[in-house]
Enzyme design. Structure first.
Site, PDB file in Angstrom:
ATOM      1  N   ALA A 275       0.781  -1.235   0.000  1.00  0.00           N
ATOM      2  CA  ALA A 275       0.000   0.000   0.000  1.00  0.00           C
ATOM      3  C   ALA A 275       0.816   1.291   0.000  1.00  0.00           C
ATOM      4  CB  ALA A 275      -0.941   0.009   1.203  1.00  0.00           C
ATOM      5  N   PRO A 277       2.917   4.557  -0.769  1.00  0.00           N
ATOM      6  CA  PRO A 277       2.790   5.453   0.381  1.00  0.00           C
ATOM      7  C   PRO A 277       1.357   5.753   0.819  1.00  0.00           C
ATOM      8  CG  PRO A 277       3.149   6.737  -1.593  1.00  0.00           C
ATOM      9  CD  PRO A 277       3.179   5.292  -2.030  1.00  0.00           C
ATOM     10  N   GLY A 279      -1.413   6.402  -1.444  1.00  0.00           N
ATOM     11  CA  GLY A 279      -2.251   7.142  -2.384  1.00  0.00           C
ATOM     12  C   GLY A 279      -3.445   6.337  -2.856  1.00  0.00           C
ATOM     13  N   ASP A 298       2.211  -3.171   4.382  1.00  0.00           N
ATOM     14  CA  ASP A 298       3.518  -2.949   3.760  1.00  0.00           C
ATOM     15  C   ASP A 298       4.565  -3.556   4.674  1.00  0.00           C
ATOM     16  OD1 ASP A 298       4.626  -1.100   1.354  1.00  0.00           O
ATOM     17  OD2 ASP A 298       6.085  -1.194   2.991  1.00  0.00           O
ATOM     18  N   ASP A 325       4.698  -8.567   5.379  1.00  0.00           N
ATOM     19  CA  ASP A 325       5.297  -8.940   4.102  1.00  0.00           C
ATOM     20  C   ASP A 325       4.209  -9.527   3.216  1.00  0.00           C
ATOM     21  OD1 ASP A 325       6.670 -10.118   1.971  1.00  0.00           O
ATOM     22  OD2 ASP A 325       8.349 -10.758   3.221  1.00  0.00           O
ATOM     23  N   ASP A 403      -0.951  -3.811  -6.101  1.00  0.00           N
ATOM     24  CA  ASP A 403      -0.126  -2.899  -6.902  1.00  0.00           C
ATOM     25  C   ASP A 403       1.313  -3.323  -6.628  1.00  0.00           C
ATOM     26  OD1 ASP A 403       0.204  -0.500  -8.593  1.00  0.00           O
ATOM     27  OD2 ASP A 403       1.199   0.303  -6.819  1.00  0.00           O
ATOM     28  N   CYS A 454       3.746  -0.250 -12.478  1.00  0.00           N
ATOM     29  CA  CYS A 454       4.169   0.978 -13.167  1.00  0.00           C
ATOM     30  C   CYS A 454       5.368   0.677 -14.055  1.00  0.00           C
ATOM     31  CB  CYS A 454       4.484   2.088 -12.165  1.00  0.00           C
ATOM     32  SG  CYS A 454       5.762   1.671 -10.959  1.00  0.00           S
TER      33      CYS A 454
END
Length: 539
Positions: A275, A277, A279, A298, A325, A403, A454
């Site tokens: 997760a 930072p 956003g 995280d 983790d 993500d 990304c």
């Protein structure tokens, strides 16, 4: 000084030969060249996500205009007719006057786009002194940041506070031992002539001009602070540092689309596996109307604190952040305890309803499940320590966002990519598959998984989707709304070892994922989104 040297015209990115060969197979030669060129420049607009639970886009526009007037920065508001999203993101003219666009696409009508300008050709006759910054510092400066002390590698002798300085970047160079390195030791003095050994390295890599905020000795003695305040930039992008905290959040457009693809509903339980930072986590909480339960995890203690602080700043009480983790997200039955409820009976009832159907393993039961709020704003809500979790039971969540950590080869601007090898890209993909295996176990039948990265690497994008569909027959690709990205890659690719074939998507599957390429018409970072519906698993 040669004026043509004092421009921003970065050389072609140096790709590892095997990686370049692989990408040439995935894309055409022309298209890959366009991707490589686009990666060296920032997007020409800033995307602002308005916290519509706290304010409105119109109110934010009014406040931004007031702030910019105080800074003597002229801004136009362009909304004379309904603007489609693509209209708002059309490549910008050379005008130096920023413009605010209000998005008119209904699901995204709380977004604002602030147009910047560039590239600008700067003249350095009035700035005979120079500062060289690290590549990572330069990439931030190109996005609108100032030059901070840790990013300075070298500068001219006798730089004093208040001096005008030219700012350039040191990019990794291929040395005789076939290794990439910068070759500049922090504290190096520059003589500004063509006999300077670093003179040629700086050609085409001047990113701005500014005022030194410290002397040379001060820069190299300090550990923090602004070293150079930029007054002229190659790319002029308004800064939103510490502006309207809790009301706006600066975020890349595809990252906002991810939250919409997940489509979280009020009262649901949602997991954001990687997760930081925060956003996307806060975007999910806002779309849920702050009603339900969003669990953000995280592996980094400090990043978990950062997530909690951002949630507090946004006024979101539905978000709980834990240190965990992602590869250990699924816990064993004997490690699970019931979620601890609030002392307040009304809160207890609401918490039980929101968390019905799942438990959290080995949390600190002396603490309330709700995050402690120490007041608005990140600066006022730094927690003592992050809470730990041992994972979650299978079929715990209605929706899961993964993500995934990736090669990040879609982030812009990037001035160096030579560190990635074909082997490292394969390792990224293996790591992501292991995380996806965890995500699949945590979603209840009838739920949703959204996977995103990304990067432009098909091995971490389309190949992961192929793996998911072939491995878990109860998964199926689902349509995404809104759909503004392009289709995925179709077919397969034979890797350079001549033995392995990487499989991608079928034509029908490619139309269900969203791929954002850096050189595409939306002028975004490189990004990829896939959404899966979870069916019944007979096993």
């Amino acid at each position: 000084m040669s004026e043509d040297r004092y421009t921003y015209n970065p050389p072609t990115l140096h790709w590892n030969p095997e990686v370049r060969e692989y990408f040439l197979k995935a894309y055409s030669s022309d298209y890959f060249a366009r991707i490589s060129k686009a990666l060296t420049t920032p997007s020409i607009y800033s995307c602002i996500r308005v916290n519509f639970l706290a304010t409105t886009a119109d109110v934010v526009i009014h406040k931004l205009l007031s702030i910019m007037r105080d800074q003597n920065l002229q801004i136009q508001t362009l909304n004379p007719k309904p603007l489609l999203l693509k209209d708002a993101l059309t490549p910008i003219s050379s005008s130096q006057t920023p413009c605010i666009f209000k998005c008119q696409l209904p699901p995204l009508d709380y977004l604002l786009f602030i147009q910047g300008s560039g590239p600008h050709r700067l003249r350095y006759q009035d700035a005979p002194k120079e500062v060289i910054v690290s590549r990572k510092c330069a990439e931030a400066v190109l996005r609108g940041a100032q030059v901070f002390v840790p990013g300075v590698l070298a500068c001219s002798s006798h730089v004093e506070k208040g001096d005008r300085v030219a700012v350039s970047v040191a990019v990794e160079q291929l040395k005789s031992d076939s290794q990439w390195s910068v070759g500049i030791t922090r504290g190096t003095s520059l003589n500004g002539s063509n006999t300077d050994p670093h003179y040629i390295e700086r050609k085409g890599l001047y990113i701005g001009q500014g005022t030194a905020m410290m002397s040379r000795s001060g820069i190299f003695r300090s550990l923090k602070g602004v070293a150079v305040e930029l007054t002229s930039r190659v790319y002029e992008l308004p800064s939103f540092h510490d502006v309207l905290e809790g009301e706006i959040f600066l975020q890349n457009l595809p990252s906002i689309i991810v939250a919409h693809a997940l489509d979280p509903q009020e009262g649901e339980s949602v997991l954001d596996m990687c997760a930081a930072p925060g956003g996307k986590t806060t975007a999910i909480g806002i779309l849920m109307g702050n009603k339900g339960k969003v669990i953000a995890t995280d592996r980094s203690h400090n990043k978990v604190i950062e997530i909690s602080n951002l949630a507090s700043e946004m006024g979101l009480t539905c978000i709980n952040a834990y240190r965990l983790d992602a590869l250990k997200s699924v816990c064993k039955n004997n490690e699970v305890i019931s979620t601890c409820a609030s002392k307040d009976s009304k809160t207890k009832e609401n918490t039980n309803q929101a968390t019905q159907g799942f438990s959290i393993a080995k949390l600190d039961i002396s603490r309330n499940i709700e995050p402690k709020m120490n007041g608005p704003g990140r600066n006022n809500c730094i927690g003592n320590r992050a809470r730990n979790s041992k994972g979650f039971l299978p079929h715990t969540f209605d929706r899961v966002l993964l993500d995934a950590p990736c090669s990040a080869l879609g982030l812009r601007p990037r001035l160096f990519v030579g560190e990635e090898t074909l082997e490292s890209l394969v390792k990224h993909a293996r790591y992501q598959r292991k995380m996806f295996d965890q995500a699949v176990q945590l979603v209840r039948p009838g739920g949703v998984i959204v996977y995103s990265t990304c990067t432009i690497n098909p091995g971490e994008n389309e190949a992961l989707v192929r793996y998911a569909l072939d491995t878990y027959k109860f998964l199926s690709l689902a349509p995404q709304h809104p759909r503004i990205g392009g289709p995925g890659l179709v077919g397969h690719c034979e890797l350079s070892d001549g033995k392995n074939i990487e499989k991608w998507l079928t034509p029908s599957e490619s139309e269900l994922v969203q791929r954002f390429d850096p050189c595409g018409p939306l002028d975004t970072i490189g990004f990829f989104i896939a959404k899966f519906n979870v069916g019944n698993n007979d096993k």
